[in-house]
Design an enzyme around this catalytic site. Sequence first.
Site, PDB file in Angstrom:
ATOM      1  CG  ASP A  46      62.116 -12.800 -77.461  1.00 18.55           C
ATOM      2  OD1 ASP A  46      61.597 -12.991 -78.573  1.00 18.55           O
ATOM      3  OD2 ASP A  46      62.840 -13.622 -76.895  1.00 18.55           O
TER       4      ASP A  46
ATOM      5  CD  GLU B 270      57.798 -13.856 -79.787  1.00 20.12           C
ATOM      6  OE1 GLU B 270      57.803 -14.840 -80.536  1.00 20.12           O
ATOM      7  OE2 GLU B 270      58.638 -13.684 -78.894  1.00 20.12           O
TER       8      GLU B 270
END
Length: 634
Positions: free
Chosen positions: A314, A367
């Site tokens: 993330d 990401e």
Amino acid sequence: MNKVQSHSLLTDFDIDLFKAGKHFRLYEKLGAHIIEVEGVKGVYFAVWAPSARSVSVVGDFNYWIQGDHQLQVRWDSSGIWEGFIPGLEKGTTYKYKIQSNNNDIITEKADPFALYCEHPPHTASVIWDLEYKWKDKSWMDNRKDKNGLDKPYSVYEVHLGSWKRNAEGKFLTYLEFAEDLVNYVKETGFTHVEFMPIMEFPYDPSWGYQLVGYFAPTSRFGKPQDFMFLVDKLHQAGIGVILDWVPSHFPDDAHGLGFFDGSNLFEHPDRRKGYHPDWKSLVFNYGRNEVRSFLISNAIFWLQHYHADGLRVDAVASMLYLDYSREEGEWEPNIFGGRENLDTISFLKDFNEAVYSNFEGVQTIAEESTSFSMVSRPTFVGGLGFGMKWMMGWMHDTLQYFQKEPIYRKYHQNDLTFSMTYAFSENFMLPLSHDEVVYGKKSIAGRMPGDEWQKFANLRLLYGYMFTHPGTKLLFMGAEFGQSSEWNFEGSLDWHLLQYDFHDGIKKVITDLNALYKTYPALHEKQFSPEGFEWINYSDFQNAVMSYIRKGNDPKDDLVVVCNFTPVIRENYRIGIPKKGKLTQVFNSDETIYGGSGKTFTKSIKIEADPCDGRDFSAALVLPPLSVTVFKIS
């Protein structure tokens, strides 16, 4: 009298690796371990707290009294405190009471290596083990054949707290998910499930992205072995498991990692590098070797003990740039004067090298929302070493295009064609994730223009375009049946919508697109290579039509894709074809079973020796309204 016996699981080699940032299985040595010492059962504790004056284990077994069970600091300046407490058993709650050298500050902390945590809002760690008899040997032995970059990779992103709830509105358990979720994913044909963070977190509105228990599945849904059972069942059903992993930041909750031993232990001491202004959270000190050992050990832990097949990392962009979300004067350039965080770059390379060298058939996915180069290229050629990267530009441009009324789309066709100018610069995954259906953005279905029929036709067109575009796929839960409202983490998806034909039709489209993606090699064998894609015509903006060829290893597998982005039926629409033969339709998003108009045509279309689009051969098609049609050349 101290009731802790002297004992250690750590060797000198462990300490050397830890200090060098190269100990990637720290969970085998730090934390709470149920063991037997000289015939006596109990628990060995070890915790890193170099700024501590004293460390005591407190819990329900000693009425949370400091000093009764005091650990001993090691002689080797590692800052690790350890000891064996006889008689403690699985299920006992505990914390570390730490008195710091820093003005005698006392902190009471959960174990950073705890395997299980109390159900929030309670905050204690729980002594536990990892014993479980796995039944997924077939999957684990062969997952490299399911998880490769040349394989179909269609991901269903799930937030366990809001996928489905029971009749009383309460969470399902891991065991219930092992029945309901597994069957549903298998029915719809996704190859993988991605779980939004399941590591323990204190605050539901964070969706799991603010972690305190990095080694513990959240107790909201059951025990650690229950989560293992869920993963096991997914594997037995032939479905891979990706876990969201959050090494980018952590909350400053009193029982968490922040100011752990009265000092900036895990977080960077310079607030310009150690505090995240967007999320009001703390940022790991990626330049501290012991922190690197902690984080990479955590990644390895989930791959080893929970059989995860991949980690989606993330907020990588927030890690990579020193000026991320910071104004001028709020950040300091690196030693070369640039904005890149050199410690992060080094850490991510080490992380990826450790993952890929220790496990066969896994993937790491970044990401990463910027144009940082070579994110998904091997470290030995200068890349960060990820297997894939989210294609955020494709997501943004595509949704922006589809929100426009069809009459205006001819002026914006470059929003779609632009992605092909950089599509193969990384190994891209196409994401329509949870971030796109919150904070007033509407659901994916809610973005589509037009009346009800056109909204759902546009949605079918969007998904058809997505599944035929190069790259792997990710779809957030609810989007697969056209969830009308924005995602609400506090409730369940609107499953009642499946009683309506249009929503059921979307689910059938996704099911068939997953089958198409898996069945036809042209859609996955070269999904990261320019050899796998060829434009037929990208410049017919007046009709808002695009056509292209997807290619696999064998030219006989080539597929022709035609997208009509308007509700106008295009009669006798001619496209160039590279060879003789015929076209056989294999997918049409306008079929009546999907809720389409049923404007079909002969399944087999002759390819004629009539030059078009710079090719010697061509075929005349009827393009249904707001549709994707896919043909096999034979």
